[in-house]
Design an enzyme around this catalytic site. Structure first.
Site, PDB file in Angstrom:
ATOM      1  NE  ARG A   1      46.216  34.218  41.077  1.00 28.06           N
ATOM      2  CZ  ARG A   1      47.079  35.105  40.620  1.00 28.06           C
ATOM      3  NH1 ARG A   1      48.303  34.709  40.274  1.00 28.06           N
ATOM      4  NH2 ARG A   1      46.750  36.382  40.512  1.00 28.06           N
TER       5      ARG A   1
ATOM      6  CE  LYS B   1      44.592  35.821  37.360  1.00 29.14           C
ATOM      7  NZ  LYS B   1      43.417  35.457  38.168  1.00 29.14           N
TER       8      LYS B   1
ATOM      9  CB  SER C   1      45.360  32.105  50.137  1.00 29.84           C
ATOM     10  OG  SER C   1      46.033  32.542  48.960  1.00 29.84           O
TER      11      SER C   1
ATOM     12  CD  GLU D   1      42.181  51.492  39.487  1.00 26.38           C
ATOM     13  OE1 GLU D   1      40.938  51.507  39.449  1.00 26.38           O
ATOM     14  OE2 GLU D   1      42.882  51.050  38.552  1.00 26.38           O
TER      15      GLU D   1
ATOM     16  CE1 TYR E   1      40.293  31.816  52.044  1.00 28.69           C
ATOM     17  CE2 TYR E   1      42.152  33.280  52.367  1.00 28.69           C
ATOM     18  CZ  TYR E   1      41.201  32.723  51.543  1.00 28.69           C
ATOM     19  OH  TYR E   1      41.152  33.080  50.220  1.00 28.69           O
TER      20      TYR E   1
ATOM     21  CE  LYS F   1      42.387  40.050  42.735  1.00 26.81           C
ATOM     22  NZ  LYS F   1      41.305  39.257  42.113  1.00 26.81           N
TER      23      LYS F   1
ATOM     24  CE  LYS G   1      42.524  38.779  46.781  1.00 27.90           C
ATOM     25  NZ  LYS G   1      41.583  38.020  45.943  1.00 27.90           N
TER      26      LYS G   1
END
Length: 337
Positions: free
Chosen positions: A212, A232, A289, A248, A328, A202, A263
């Site tokens: 968000r 982040k 998004s 990872e 979506y 991510k 992602k």
């Protein structure tokens, strides 16, 4: 050199593109409703609220969520992932509401499974919707996201979701070691059949903005006397790195993940391919998004054919190696297919 070239014959790859039937016969990448996962937003209000930040998407009431999931099933999309919008008054520094057995997500999961037993319900495991700091983990007194304190809370959250009937829990927090801890916690609670879809890769991406806004989960400004990260990047990955992504993914696989996630999807097709080539586990990708909104915005101005653009983007993600795609556009795309 091909036989045709040796014989000085014309090379005509276009012959197998001449008709829809021929194109279908030689198509290398298949996209079907079964590959798609529909993200759904839920809140505790009685009204369904369309999202300005994500045209065509809605923050659902519990009743609306159940009804919309039924529409997903009717279109052939039998997997949904649920994201909660938590009232500000319920947010705390340690995100205790995340593992409340009577909380919004457990209630949503129970309602979905009662109404649609065949629906695969995936839940998001992270603290940002519940955190007064807007981070995916617990922020300590020194302003750092505390990895191990966060993992302890995530285990409780995952178990609460499994208790409610979730089929898959999906840790999206990017804390180290959380997959192994969640697997152990689920098994100890009698949920050895609940799968883990790990957000293994991510990135600290600029493409998350509309999401968000939908959840009001962006990192907050530090209160007086405290220093907290403004983004982040201390736990999500640097967009420049791909070898780190492979590492990872390998760690999460070793810790017991059942599926691995990359992602965002579109800007990271090379990463999806790199992970796909290093694992035998199913690989998922999230068309986030910002990716979705770019296509919607360009289609709204008439610059893109909306249907063709969405389907082309999804085929590209599949071609890169994704077995499942969170998008979506899932339910609409299933109808187009």
């Amino acid at each position: 050199m091909t036989d045709a070239a040796k014989l000085d014959l014309p090379i005509r790859p276009r012959r197998v593109r001449r008709t829809p039937a021929l194109r279908a016969a030689v198509r290398e990448t298949q996209l079907s409703a079964g590959h798609l996962v529909q993200p759904l937003f839920v809140h505790g209000d009685d009204a369904d609220t369309p999202l300005d930040a994500l045209p065509g998407q809605t923050r659902w009431s519990l009743g609306g969520l159940v009804a919309q999931s039924g529409r997903c099933l009717g279109a052939g999309v039998d997997k949904v992932v649920v994201f909660p919008k938590i009232p500000e008054a319920e947010k705390t520094r340690r995100g205790e509401a995340a593992h409340d057995p009577a909380g919004l997500v457990p209630r949503a999961v129970a309602a979905l499974k009662a109404a649609h037993p065949a629906l695969c319900v995936i839940t998001d495991v992270a603290l940002d919707p519940y955190s007064s700091d807007g981070h995916d983990g617990v922020v300590d007194a020194g302003g750092e996201v505390d990895n191990d304190a966060t993992v302890a809370v995530l285990v409780k959250q995952a178990v609460a979701h499994a208790d409610a009937g979730a089929d898959v829990v999906s840790p999206s927090d990017m804390m180290d070691g959380r997959v192994a801890a969640i697997r152990a916690g689920l098994d100890a609670a009698g949920h050895d059949r609940v799968a883990i879809l790990a957000y293994s890769v991510k990135y600290a991406s600029a493409f998350y903005g509309p999401f968000r806004e939908a959840l009001d989960s962006a990192p907050r400004a530090a209160p007086a006397g405290r220093i907290i990260p403004g983004d982040k990047a201390t736990y999500q990955m640097d967009p420049a790195n791909v070898r780190e992504a492979q590492r990872e993914a390998a760690l999460d696989e070793a810790e017991g993940a059942d599926l691995l996630m990359v992602k965002p999807a579109g800007p990271y097709l090379d990463v999806i391919r790199a992970v796909r080539e290093r694992t035998r586990l199913p690989v998922a990708a999230y068309q986030v998004s910002g990716e979705y909104l770019m296509l919607e915005a360009a289609a709204a101005t008439g610059h893109l054919d909306r249907r063709k653009a969405h389907l082309e983007a999804l085929v590209g993600i599949r071609r890169a190696g994704a077995d499942a795609i969170l998008t979506y556009a899932a339910t609409e795309a299933a109808g187009w297919l």
